[in-house]
Write a protein that holds these residues in place. Structure first.
Motif, PDB file in Angstrom:
ATOM      1  N   GLY A 126       0.776  -1.241   0.000  1.00  0.00           N
ATOM      2  CA  GLY A 126       0.000   0.000   0.000  1.00  0.00           C
ATOM      3  C   GLY A 126       0.800   1.280   0.000  1.00  0.00           C
ATOM      4  N   ALA A 127       2.089   1.214  -0.328  1.00  0.00           N
ATOM      5  CA  ALA A 127       2.885   2.443  -0.376  1.00  0.00           C
ATOM      6  C   ALA A 127       2.363   3.354  -1.493  1.00  0.00           C
ATOM      7  CB  ALA A 127       4.348   2.108  -0.612  1.00  0.00           C
ATOM      8  N   PRO A 128       2.213   4.664  -1.220  1.00  0.00           N
ATOM      9  CA  PRO A 128       1.692   5.571  -2.238  1.00  0.00           C
ATOM     10  C   PRO A 128       2.781   5.990  -3.225  1.00  0.00           C
ATOM     11  CG  PRO A 128       2.048   6.746  -0.186  1.00  0.00           C
ATOM     12  CD  PRO A 128       2.521   5.337   0.038  1.00  0.00           C
ATOM     13  N   ALA A 129       2.522   5.803  -4.504  1.00  0.00           N
ATOM     14  CA  ALA A 129       3.463   6.230  -5.536  1.00  0.00           C
ATOM     15  C   ALA A 129       2.684   6.485  -6.819  1.00  0.00           C
ATOM     16  CB  ALA A 129       4.528   5.163  -5.759  1.00  0.00           C
ATOM     17  N   ASP A 130       3.308   7.216  -7.755  1.00  0.00           N
ATOM     18  CA  ASP A 130       2.647   7.523  -9.019  1.00  0.00           C
ATOM     19  C   ASP A 130       3.135   6.626 -10.154  1.00  0.00           C
ATOM     20  OD1 ASP A 130       1.095   9.935  -8.175  1.00  0.00           O
ATOM     21  OD2 ASP A 130       3.096  10.655  -7.683  1.00  0.00           O
ATOM     22  N   VAL A 131       4.453   6.336 -10.128  1.00  0.00           N
ATOM     23  CA  VAL A 131       5.046   5.569 -11.224  1.00  0.00           C
ATOM     24  C   VAL A 131       5.921   4.470 -10.636  1.00  0.00           C
ATOM     25  CG1 VAL A 131       6.623   5.669 -13.205  1.00  0.00           C
ATOM     26  CG2 VAL A 131       5.048   7.574 -12.775  1.00  0.00           C
ATOM     27  N   PHE A 132       5.936   3.300 -11.287  1.00  0.00           N
ATOM     28  CA  PHE A 132       6.815   2.212 -10.877  1.00  0.00           C
ATOM     29  C   PHE A 132       7.655   1.785 -12.070  1.00  0.00           C
ATOM     30  CE2 PHE A 132       7.052  -2.608 -10.029  1.00  0.00           C
ATOM     31  CZ  PHE A 132       8.238  -2.490  -9.315  1.00  0.00           C
ATOM     32  N   ALA A 133       8.968   1.826 -11.913  1.00  0.00           N
ATOM     33  CA  ALA A 133       9.884   1.354 -12.951  1.00  0.00           C
ATOM     34  C   ALA A 133      10.656   0.177 -12.389  1.00  0.00           C
ATOM     35  CB  ALA A 133      10.839   2.472 -13.371  1.00  0.00           C
ATOM     36  N   SER A 134      10.494  -0.978 -13.001  1.00  0.00           N
ATOM     37  CA  SER A 134      11.033  -2.230 -12.477  1.00  0.00           C
ATOM     38  C   SER A 134      12.228  -2.693 -13.307  1.00  0.00           C
ATOM     39  CB  SER A 134       9.919  -3.280 -12.512  1.00  0.00           C
ATOM     40  OG  SER A 134      10.424  -4.568 -12.328  1.00  0.00           O
ATOM     41  N   ALA A 135      13.113  -3.473 -12.668  1.00  0.00           N
ATOM     42  CA  ALA A 135      14.268  -3.999 -13.398  1.00  0.00           C
ATOM     43  C   ALA A 135      13.989  -5.382 -13.970  1.00  0.00           C
ATOM     44  CB  ALA A 135      15.499  -4.034 -12.497  1.00  0.00           C
ATOM     45  N   ASP A 136      12.777  -5.875 -13.789  1.00  0.00           N
ATOM     46  CA  ASP A 136      12.403  -7.112 -14.466  1.00  0.00           C
ATOM     47  C   ASP A 136      10.890  -7.142 -14.688  1.00  0.00           C
ATOM     48  OD1 ASP A 136      11.355  -7.737 -12.007  1.00  0.00           O
ATOM     49  OD2 ASP A 136      12.562  -9.536 -11.700  1.00  0.00           O
ATOM     50  N   VAL A 137      10.474  -8.032 -15.563  1.00  0.00           N
ATOM     51  CA  VAL A 137       9.048  -8.125 -15.885  1.00  0.00           C
ATOM     52  C   VAL A 137       8.300  -8.831 -14.752  1.00  0.00           C
ATOM     53  CG1 VAL A 137       7.388  -9.088 -17.533  1.00  0.00           C
ATOM     54  CG2 VAL A 137       9.511  -8.057 -18.361  1.00  0.00           C
ATOM     55  N   ALA A 138       8.990  -9.774 -14.071  1.00  0.00           N
ATOM     56  CA  ALA A 138       8.326 -10.578 -13.043  1.00  0.00           C
ATOM     57  C   ALA A 138       7.705  -9.709 -11.948  1.00  0.00           C
ATOM     58  CB  ALA A 138       9.328 -11.553 -12.434  1.00  0.00           C
ATOM     59  N   HIS A 139       8.472  -8.733 -11.438  1.00  0.00           N
ATOM     60  CA  HIS A 139       7.937  -7.919 -10.342  1.00  0.00           C
ATOM     61  C   HIS A 139       6.856  -6.951 -10.826  1.00  0.00           C
ATOM     62  CE1 HIS A 139      11.461  -9.457  -8.134  1.00  0.00           C
ATOM     63  NE2 HIS A 139      10.654  -9.327  -7.106  1.00  0.00           N
ATOM     64  N   MET A 140       6.969  -6.516 -12.086  1.00  0.00           N
ATOM     65  CA  MET A 140       5.894  -5.685 -12.640  1.00  0.00           C
ATOM     66  C   MET A 140       4.610  -6.500 -12.707  1.00  0.00           C
ATOM     67  SD  MET A 140       4.972  -2.746 -13.632  1.00  0.00           S
ATOM     68  CE  MET A 140       6.213  -1.588 -14.211  1.00  0.00           C
ATOM     69  N   THR A 141       4.756  -7.782 -13.083  1.00  0.00           N
ATOM     70  CA  THR A 141       3.586  -8.662 -13.133  1.00  0.00           C
ATOM     71  C   THR A 141       2.972  -8.835 -11.747  1.00  0.00           C
ATOM     72  OG1 THR A 141       4.730  -9.800 -14.929  1.00  0.00           O
ATOM     73  CG2 THR A 141       2.792 -10.888 -14.012  1.00  0.00           C
ATOM     74  N   THR A 142       3.838  -8.968 -10.721  1.00  0.00           N
ATOM     75  CA  THR A 142       3.345  -9.086  -9.341  1.00  0.00           C
ATOM     76  C   THR A 142       2.468  -7.889  -8.992  1.00  0.00           C
ATOM     77  OG1 THR A 142       5.433 -10.131  -8.788  1.00  0.00           O
ATOM     78  CG2 THR A 142       4.068  -9.404  -6.940  1.00  0.00           C
ATOM     79  N   VAL A 143       2.975  -6.705  -9.317  1.00  0.00           N
ATOM     80  CA  VAL A 143       2.250  -5.475  -8.990  1.00  0.00           C
ATOM     81  C   VAL A 143       0.963  -5.397  -9.814  1.00  0.00           C
ATOM     82  CG1 VAL A 143       2.384  -2.949  -9.059  1.00  0.00           C
ATOM     83  CG2 VAL A 143       4.333  -4.278  -8.269  1.00  0.00           C
ATOM     84  N   GLN A 144       1.040  -5.860 -11.060  1.00  0.00           N
ATOM     85  CA  GLN A 144      -0.142  -5.843 -11.925  1.00  0.00           C
ATOM     86  C   GLN A 144      -1.203  -6.819 -11.405  1.00  0.00           C
ATOM     87  OE1 GLN A 144       0.595  -7.021 -15.973  1.00  0.00           O
ATOM     88  NE2 GLN A 144      -1.236  -5.994 -16.716  1.00  0.00           N
TER      89      GLN A 144
END
Lengths: 260, 249
Positions: free
Chosen positions: B75-93
């Motif tokens: 639940g951390a508040p942020a506007d943009v997330f830039a990830s160094a791999d696709v796996a963690h972006m998928t987790t967030v998605q």
């Protein structure tokens, strides 16, 4: 005599303060995966970290006892500006952010550090990334707690007992082992327990100076931090263990302080 | 008070009370960007650029991608997330936190970081297995650590690391400080560090890291967030990333 009533405002603020402590603990207990706790407890990552933490924190406490008690004696039994400076330096790790302590340790004992570079050149020994580094980091952060407790104990000590022993012909070491140390026992005990608890919880200086490797430098707090990102259940279980240990220490010390 | 001032700023520029907030261009807004630690040199420049062109003041939170992903799902508040791999972006998605589909904006290659002048003569991944060599890697939970493990596997090399760092910049600093003899980091880390030398890992052993970026659903400043992502994929943004050692898309 009737006791003065405490205004409601003070009660409310006190309750808020208490909630700040209690709610996170409640969170840990409520969210704990109790069904998996046993499995997590026997997980090699957990047991390895726990074993390493116990070894490192006990080693740090032992070193703190050997070096800290003499330091407390110097601080308690001398006067002057130099003593005041020494005393301030001794307590510095208590107020220094642990990560800063870790950086300072690197700059002193790292492979290119003040002392570490000589050690590396002469013997090829590198301290960072070893269990010894984790013990050093914990000692650095935790020893002041012991020194302060023992120094306070020495100050409140009735020196006439030592004088009496001396007047009866006892030498320095005999007075020290037969009179001073027994009288200091409560102070040394509570100082050692506080020191051990601080060492057990050490994170910042350890991860900065000793790094992170399972079985070598990955102590419980570091394992908690790492597990939170990959295996939250393991992190909560490890946190519960530290919580139980902390409560046990508090209960134990309370009895000690009340003289029960 | 602040709201009325902003409203005034939105109108004619003559009504402006504060030069900094609305002297030129659009109203200054703030933006919070969670970005993988390896992106810091490039994103700091992009942030500075965006402040002058779009008047968006960006606050960056740089850490290991896995740390950021955990913070976001907690639940951390942020506007943009830039990830160094696709796996963690998928987790967030999967946690339903993305405003829109993520886009790939950069690639990175792995490289071996060694002390200036390469005093230990490290020339390949196989050299990292040499006894007496102090090697530091990123933890396997960190994208850089995961990629490093893949590269070592491809090269058929078993390394006994001295430490597993929480973010790739931790590996870099241990080598830069001289505590470690070698570590596996990104090519971009070596380009921007200036304190270490790089040893190239051949393509057949190397791993290409993909960097996705996305606007978060919880974004307080969606306009600013979209502008940030647009800039990152724009020609200007891509040239900043390339100068920092990344490969464009």
């Amino acid at each position: 005599m009737r006791r003065a009533r405490v205004p409601a405002a003070i009660g409310i603020l006190a309750a808020l303060g208490l909630l700040l402590f209690l709610l996170p603990l409640a969170g840990l207990i409520v969210r704990a995966p109790w069904s998996q706790t046993l499995a997590e407890l026997t997980d090699p990552t957990t047991t390895t970290a726990l074993g390493l933490s116990i070894f490192c924190s006990l080693s740090a406490t032992a070193i703190a006892l050997v070096l800290g008690v003499p330091l407390a004696m110097i601080l308690a039994r001398t006067r002057g500006t130099l003593r005041n400076i020494l005393r301030a330096l001794t307590t510095l790790p208590m107020v220094l952010p642990p990560v800063v302590g870790g950086v300072a340790l690197l700059l002193a004992f790292g492979r290119r550090g003040l002392v570490g570079s000589l050690l590396y050149q002469w013997s090829g020994i590198q301290i960072p990334f070893t269990t010894a580094a984790a013990v050093m980091a914990e000692t650095f952060v935790a020893m002041p707690f012991l020194v302060i407790a023992v120094e306070a104990g020495l100050r409140s000590l009735d020196q006439r007992y030592e004088e009496a022993a001396r007047s009866l012909g006892a030498g320095y070491w005999r007075v020290f082992t037969r009179v001073t140390l027994p009288l200091l026992r409560p102070a040394i005990f509570s100082g050692a327990v506080l020191c051990w608890a601080r060492a057990l919880g050490e994170f910042g200086a350890t991860i900065t100076f000793a790094g992170n490797f399972p079985g070598r430098t990955q102590t419980v707090p570091i394992a908690v931090y790492l597990a939170l990102e990959t295996k939250p259940e393991a992190a909560i279980t490890l946190s519960l263990i530290l919580l139980v240990v902390s409560i046990a220490i508090l209960v134990g010390l309370r009895d000690r302080w009340l003289g029960v | 008070m602040a709201a009325s001032m902003l409203a005034a700023c939105g109108g004619t520029s003559g009504a402006c009370a504060l030069q900094t907030s609305c002297g030129v261009g659009p109203v200054r807004t703030t933006l919070t960007v969670f970005a993988a630690a390896s992106l810091q040199p490039a994103f700091d420049k992009i942030g500075a650029q965006l402040l002058t062109t779009n008047n968006v003041a960006t606050t960056f939170s740089y850490a290991g991608t896995q740390t950021l992903a955990t913070q976001l799902t907690q639940g951390a508040p942020a506007d943009v997330f830039a990830s160094a791999d696709v796996a963690h972006m998928t987790t967030v998605q999967s946690a339903g936190l993305l405003h829109s589909q993520s886009v790939l904006f950069a690639h990175n290659r792995l490289e071996i970081a060694v002390a200036r002048g390469n005093p230990k003569h490290v020339h390949s991944l196989a050299d990292l297995a040499r006894s007496g060599l102090v090697v530091v890697l990123a933890d396997p939970s960190v994208p850089a650590g995961k990629y490093a493990a893949q590269a070592l596997k491809a090269a058929g090399v078993t390394v006994h690391p001295a430490s597993l760092e929480q973010q790739v910049t931790g590996v870099l600093s241990k080598v830069a400080l001289g505590e470690a003899d070698a570590g596996i980091v990104y090519h971009s880390d070596i380009v921007t560090s200036g304190k270490v030398d790089g040893v190239v890992i051949p393509d057949n052993q190397n791993v290409i890291a993909d960097y996705p970026i996305a606007v978060l659903k919880s974004a307080q400043n969606q306009t600013g967030a979209l502008a940030f992502v647009d800039f990152v994929v724009s020609t200007d943004g891509q040239s900043i990333l390339r100068a920092a050692g990344f490969q464009g898309v």
